[in-house]
Design a protein around this motif. Structure first.
Motif, short mmCIF file in Angstrom:
data_model
loop_
_atom_site.label_atom_id
_atom_site.label_comp_id
_atom_site.label_asym_id
_atom_site.label_seq_id
_atom_site.Cartn_x
_atom_site.Cartn_y
_atom_site.Cartn_z
N GLN A 25 0.84 -1.19 0.00
CA GLN A 25 0.00 0.00 0.00
C GLN A 25 0.88 1.25 0.00
O GLN A 25 1.97 1.24 0.58
N SER A 26 0.41 2.30 -0.60
CA SER A 26 1.12 3.57 -0.55
C SER A 26 1.28 3.99 0.91
O SER A 26 0.38 3.80 1.72
N ALA A 28 3.48 2.62 2.96
CA ALA A 28 3.94 1.48 3.74
C ALA A 28 5.32 1.75 4.34
O ALA A 28 6.11 2.53 3.82
N ASP A 32 5.79 -2.82 7.66
CA ASP A 32 4.73 -3.37 6.81
C ASP A 32 5.30 -4.38 5.82
O ASP A 32 4.72 -5.45 5.59
#
Length: 81
Positions: A25-26, A28, A32
């Motif tokens: 995901q943007s 991160a 993560d």
């Protein structure tokens, strides 16, 4: 976003690859990414407390942000010899 993860030394054997692309995901973080890697390769988590991580050739902390096309090196502890 997609990042490029490089595995070094014995971690190559654990992952079964030298390098893999990973979609995240943007926004991160390194943490993560590690969560995703531990899901894919549970045995990698055995190294969790001693992993060295570099983002774009600079050592990174787990709260460090990642960006599109980042190169992340995952390394075991440095050994003398």
């Amino acid at each position: 976003m997609t990042v490029r993860v490089l595995f070094f030394s014995v971690l190559r054997d654990v992952a079964g690859a030298d390098e893999v692309p990973v979609k995240l995901q943007s926004g991160a973080t390194v943490a993560d990414l590690l969560g995703e890697l531990f899901t894919r390769w549970p045995k990698l988590q055995e190294w969790d407390k001693s992993l060295l991580i570099a983002v774009d050739q600079y050592y990174a902390k787990r709260d460090g942000a990642l960006h599109e096309n980042a190169e992340i090196a995952i390394m075991p502890p440095v050994q003398g010899g």
